[in-house]
Write a protein that holds these residues in place. Structure first.
Motif, PDB file in Angstrom:
ATOM      1  N   GLY A 476      -7.320  12.282  -1.834  1.00 47.42           N
ATOM      2  CA  GLY A 476      -6.769  12.061  -3.167  1.00 47.42           C
ATOM      3  C   GLY A 476      -7.833  12.089  -4.231  1.00 47.42           C
ATOM      4  O   GLY A 476      -9.020  12.323  -3.985  1.00 47.42           O
ATOM      5  N   ASP A 477      -7.385  11.810  -5.453  1.00 45.80           N
ATOM      6  CA  ASP A 477      -8.313  11.833  -6.586  1.00 45.80           C
ATOM      7  C   ASP A 477      -9.107  10.547  -6.698  1.00 45.80           C
ATOM      8  O   ASP A 477     -10.161  10.536  -7.348  1.00 45.80           O
ATOM      9  CB  ASP A 477      -7.548  12.083  -7.890  1.00 45.80           C
ATOM     10  CG  ASP A 477      -6.865  13.447  -7.891  1.00 45.80           C
ATOM     11  OD1 ASP A 477      -7.378  14.357  -7.211  1.00 45.80           O
ATOM     12  OD2 ASP A 477      -5.811  13.589  -8.564  1.00 45.80           O
ATOM     13  N   HIS A 478      -8.628   9.451  -6.113  1.00 45.83           N
ATOM     14  CA  HIS A 478      -9.319   8.173  -6.199  1.00 45.83           C
ATOM     15  C   HIS A 478      -9.181   7.453  -4.871  1.00 45.83           C
ATOM     16  O   HIS A 478      -8.253   7.702  -4.091  1.00 45.83           O
ATOM     17  CB  HIS A 478      -8.750   7.300  -7.327  1.00 45.83           C
ATOM     18  CG  HIS A 478      -8.867   7.914  -8.695  1.00 45.83           C
ATOM     19  ND1 HIS A 478     -10.020   7.876  -9.438  1.00 45.83           N
ATOM     20  CD2 HIS A 478      -7.953   8.602  -9.447  1.00 45.83           C
ATOM     21  CE1 HIS A 478      -9.836   8.499 -10.577  1.00 45.83           C
ATOM     22  NE2 HIS A 478      -8.581   8.949 -10.615  1.00 45.83           N
ATOM     23  N   ASN A 481      -5.753   4.117  -3.547  1.00 46.74           N
ATOM     24  CA  ASN A 481      -4.636   4.586  -4.371  1.00 46.74           C
ATOM     25  C   ASN A 481      -3.507   3.576  -4.461  1.00 46.74           C
ATOM     26  O   ASN A 481      -2.753   3.566  -5.438  1.00 46.74           O
ATOM     27  CB  ASN A 481      -4.103   5.906  -3.814  1.00 46.74           C
ATOM     28  CG  ASN A 481      -5.056   7.061  -4.073  1.00 46.74           C
ATOM     29  OD1 ASN A 481      -5.805   7.047  -5.035  1.00 46.74           O
ATOM     30  ND2 ASN A 481      -5.031   8.054  -3.203  1.00 46.74           N
ATOM     31  N   THR A 504     -14.073  12.748  -3.329  1.00 49.91           N
ATOM     32  CA  THR A 504     -12.616  12.792  -3.484  1.00 49.91           C
ATOM     33  C   THR A 504     -12.156  14.239  -3.601  1.00 49.91           C
ATOM     34  O   THR A 504     -12.938  15.138  -3.917  1.00 49.91           O
ATOM     35  CB  THR A 504     -12.182  12.004  -4.719  1.00 49.91           C
ATOM     36  OG1 THR A 504     -12.820  12.553  -5.876  1.00 49.91           O
ATOM     37  CG2 THR A 504     -12.573  10.534  -4.581  1.00 49.91           C
ATOM     38  N   GLY A 505     -10.865  14.437  -3.360  1.00 40.08           N
ATOM     39  CA  GLY A 505     -10.289  15.768  -3.458  1.00 40.08           C
ATOM     40  C   GLY A 505     -10.771  16.708  -2.373  1.00 40.08           C
ATOM     41  O   GLY A 505     -10.882  17.919  -2.602  1.00 40.08           O
ATOM     42  N   LYS A 521     -10.415  20.869  -2.623  1.00 37.56           N
ATOM     43  CA  LYS A 521      -9.120  21.273  -3.166  1.00 37.56           C
ATOM     44  C   LYS A 521      -9.248  22.007  -4.495  1.00 37.56           C
ATOM     45  O   LYS A 521      -8.473  22.918  -4.794  1.00 37.56           O
ATOM     46  CB  LYS A 521      -8.220  20.040  -3.336  1.00 37.56           C
ATOM     47  CG  LYS A 521      -7.780  19.411  -2.025  1.00 37.56           C
ATOM     48  CD  LYS A 521      -6.821  18.261  -2.279  1.00 37.56           C
ATOM     49  CE  LYS A 521      -6.317  17.665  -0.976  1.00 37.56           C
ATOM     50  NZ  LYS A 521      -5.375  16.548  -1.210  1.00 37.56           N
ATOM     51  N   SER A 522     -10.207  21.631  -5.309  1.00 36.71           N
ATOM     52  CA  SER A 522     -10.323  22.239  -6.634  1.00 36.71           C
ATOM     53  C   SER A 522     -10.758  23.695  -6.569  1.00 36.71           C
ATOM     54  O   SER A 522     -10.291  24.533  -7.350  1.00 36.71           O
ATOM     55  CB  SER A 522     -11.319  21.440  -7.477  1.00 36.71           C
ATOM     56  OG  SER A 522     -12.593  21.425  -6.840  1.00 36.71           O
TER      57      SER A 522
END
Length: 787
Positions: A476-478, A481, A504-505, A521-522
């Motif tokens: 996830g982003d953080h 969560n 993260t990510g 992911k980015s």
């Protein structure tokens, strides 16, 4: 269920003793003397000892003459009024002659106590008859008396049946197990069909079509086996019309064609010819079509049966009985009788166990345990999401053995890193610790590992202190969560200051013994990260034993056992599940909205007044907790605010449509409980309370109202109460999210966590041990020896 027999010793006091067996309580009152009041006279009967001593000695053939001594019972009133002190028998007067004891010693004598009463059987029988007369006639409660007698006879029958099963149980246990396996297999197969079939209401379709087929088979035997292809074509045509593959006129044309083919070309009777068409219409037709099809086919079958000749009837009666059906009926009958008698190993209420001591043949034999109530609390296993190499190369945090392996692995990484001959890159790889998963478990492990290495391990291995690295990978982003955003930000800043690399990510693609492949992911780039030890903490999955059990009870394809609000497994009797292996399937209020309205509408006016609603509002809030959650989310005080009109004005009464509209969005607040120890602890306490109050709540139910069938539920449904959650972040700091949107972080929160953790221990002994471990760690540090 274990039966306990508790009894207290009989005494001559006025208190009675009790004997407990199952749910029956029988009182026994010891009797030391029988007293009867008759007017002003008190009649006391001493022990009944009718005995002729002389006659008995003569019968024994003893030499000499013996006088006849007859003792009889006399009342005290008679003895006081009779001459000679009430002594009118010569032998008795001779036996009671004057004593030669001097008068100065007579004050020392005491009256001997009465000998214990020995009741003849007919006297005891008389008392029993009197006791039953008091119960049956004086209480004037024939219904309870009849039930008591029937229950006693039923217990005797159960005992006799249990004795029979004791001798014939083992030979037919294999038959019961075979039938059980077949039924479970059929149920699992049918559940799979229901789960993946595109036809809605498959159960209704099968039941209605089967009823028509049963009517046809009863009137004309082998009416299905005579035309298997025609029946199959009719079923396919019905499926096609449901899926709109064919038009409705074509559907009716095919059905008429099938009837004409069977009646005119094959020369079959009307019942057999109309069977395929009637079965399809009963299964997939509109409600009125179903009624017409079933009623018309039943009338045709009755007319056809009445016109049969005697020879045709005798031929239909001489057909061979269906042996598989009889065998299944016999097995089901044996199971029901065994269940009634309490013989568990014939009732499927049995658990097969296998010890885990595989290295010892004597302690690895399988065994079975019967039960009355079964509680499944096996937890869950780590969810690997099918990632290659995870099971072979990662450590987990589920069992005590996992913690011991992690401890040995960390120490081994430092031992390998200080070996001579290794390059700096090799040492960095062996001292690179990777944690996959940014939830509470992964974050707490990363913080504790950092403190363990910095405060203790590097003091032993100071030469490699600068080569140690800890990386936390989160998809996830953080991280964290499930917590408030403020706690997530605080944890990330704390880890950055401590030197813990938070990535993260990133999604893990594969794991080997030397590196881990992750996908950003980015950018979609796949990066390989070398490691010395990996901890996998990405959630929980279903254990194999739970998966097999769900297949048996028709819950295949789920991630956890489905239970109702009382923690009872759906589709099972007397089986409960708590913890990570189960999830509560909360009932939707919209499914019962019509029944709720009908139960609240006492006067059957078609509208609900606020007074009528107040009578059931408490039951609604208890039975459907999502209503209260919805009211909180909309900042409403009570259900009256929910039923207000569009302008916010309170209504005096509402109809069914307004009632449905007001509650239409309530089910959106239904949530699945988290897989935490807090939930499991509350569920265990709830079940313990229910079992302790089971007999009391059978007579006085304490649950909410049953809106469908009437009455009340035996218990209140389980309701989870959230007390908050903590996240230890290392360095004597922690973060907490408590009810009321209260967020705290820092050293004071760590001490709050200490107090809560110690208070949740099961005993004062464990509390003392935990506090002593914390004290020893602060003074002497952690133990760094290899286990």
């Amino acid at each position: 269920m274990t039966l306990l027999a508790l009894s207290s010793s009989l005494s001559s006091s006025s208190s009675s003793s009790s004997f407990f067996c199952r749910n029956s309580r029988i009182h026994f009152s010891p009797v030391s003397r029988l007293s009867c009041l008759n007017g002003d006279s008190k009649l006391t009967i001493p022990p009944l000892q009718f005995f002729n001593a002389g006659e008995s000695l003569r019968r024994l053939g003893a030499p000499g003459k013996f006088p006849s001594v007859r003792l009889r019972v006399s009342t005290r009133c008679e003895k006081e009024n009779a001459p000679n002190g009430g002594i009118d028998d010569e032998a008795e007067r001779f036996a009671r002659r004057e004593s030669t004891m001097p008068d100065r010693f007579r004050y020392l004598t005491k009256e001997a106590p009465d000998s214990p009463i020995i009741w003849p059987w007919f006297v005891a029988l008389g008392f029993l008859v009197y006791a039953w007369r008091a119960v049956l006639f004086e209480l004037s409660n024939w219904r309870k008396a009849a039930f008591a007698i029937l229950g006693f006879l039923g217990d005797l029958s159960k005992f006799a049946l249990a004795l029979v099963f004791h001798f014939i149980g083992d030979p037919i246990t294999s038959l019961i197990s075979l039938v059980e396996t077949a039924m479970y297999s059929l149920r699992a197969f049918y559940s799979g069909i229901v789960a993946y079939t595109p036809v809605r209401e498959l159960t209704t379709v099968i039941l209605l079509a089967s009823s028509v087929l049963a009517i046809g088979e009863a009137v004309e035997p082998n009416s299905i086996s005579k035309q298997p292809y025609v029946v199959t074509i009719a079923g396919l045509v019905g499926y096609a019309v449901v899926q709109s593959y064919i038009s409705e006129p074509f559907f009716w044309t095919v059905l008429l064609g099938l009837y004409g083919y069977s009646r005119l070309i094959k020369k079959r009777d009307d019942v057999t010819s109309a069977l395929p068409s009637a079965a399809v219409l009963a299964g997939v037709g509109e409600p009125w079509v179903r009624v017409v099809a079933i009623t018309g086919y039943l009338a045709l079958a009755m007319y056809h049966n009445s016109s049969k000749t005697s020879e045709e009837e005798s031929q239909s009666l001489r057909r061979a009985p269906p042996m598989p059906l009889l065998a299944a009926a016999l097995a089901i009958g044996v199971r029901l009788a065994a269940k009634w008698a309490g013989y568990r190993h014939l009732t499927w209420m049995i658990v097969h166990c296998r010890p885990v001591f595989k290295d010892d043949p004597e302690a690895s034999q399988e065994f079975s345990l019967g039960y009355d109530y079964l509680i499944v609390a096996v937890g869950a296993q780590v969810n690997t999401f099918g990632t290659p190499g995870v099971l072979e190369n990662c450590h987990f945090l589920k069992e005590v053995e996992d913690a011991q392996r992690i401890r040995r692995g960390v120490i081994d990484c430092f031992e390998k890193a200080i070996l001579p001959g290794l390059t700096e890159e090799q040492r960095r790889r062996k001292l690179h610790f990777v944690i996959v998963g940014g939830g509470p478990t992964g974050v707490e492990f990363a913080a504790e590992l950092h403190d363990f290495i910095i405060e203790d391990i590097t003091k032993i291995y100071p030469s490699v202190k600068e080569l140690v690295k800890i990386t936390l990978i989160q998809s996830g982003d953080h991280i964290l969560n499930s917590f408030d955003e403020r706690i997530s930000s605080f944890a990330e800043q704390k880890f950055t200051r401590d030197g813990i690399d938070v990535q993260t990510g990133m999604r893990v693609m594969s794991v080997t013994d030397k590196d881990i492949s992750v996908k950003v992911k980015s950018s979609g780039e796949v990066v390989s990260i070398p490691h010395g030890l990996i901890l996998w903490s990405t959630g929980v999955g279903t254990r194999p034993v739970i998966s097999d059990f769900m297949e048996q009870v028709g819950q295949g394809g789920r991630r956890a056992l489905a239970t109702n609000e009382w923690l009872q497994v759906t589709g099972c009797e007397n089986v409960y599940a708590v913890g990570d292996c189960a999830s509560i399937a909360q009932r939707k209020i919209m499914g019962d909205i019509a029944n709720i309205f009908k139960a609240a509408d006492v006067d059957n006016s078609g509208t609900l007044t606020m007074e009528e609603l107040q009578d059931v509002v408490d039951d609604i809030l208890v039975r459907y907790p999502q209503v209260e959650l919805y009211l909180r989310s909309k900042h409403m005080r009570n259900i009256n605010d929910l039923l207000a009109d569009s302008e916010g004005n309170a209504r005096k009464e509402v109809d069914i449509e307004a009632f449905k509209l007001a509650l239409s969005e309530v089910d959106s607040q239904m949530k699945t409980l988290p897989a935490t120890a807090q939930v499991a602890a509350q569920q265990g306490a709830y079940l313990a309370k229910c079992f302790n109050r089971m007999e009391q709540c059978k007579e006085q139910p304490e649950g909410p109202k049953r809106f469908r069938t009437g009455g009340h539920h035996q218990f209140r449904p389980f309701q989870y109460k959230h007390f908050g959650q903590f996240a230890p972040l290392g360095g004597d700091q922690a973060a907490a999210e408590l009810p009321g949107d209260w967020v705290s972080a820092g050293r004071s929160t760590q001490w709050l966590w200490y107090s809560v953790y110690a208070s949740k221990q099961v005993s004062w002994r464990t509390r003392a041990l935990v506090v002593s471990d914390w004290t020893r760690r602060y003074i002497f540090g952690r133990d760094s020896s290899r286990i």
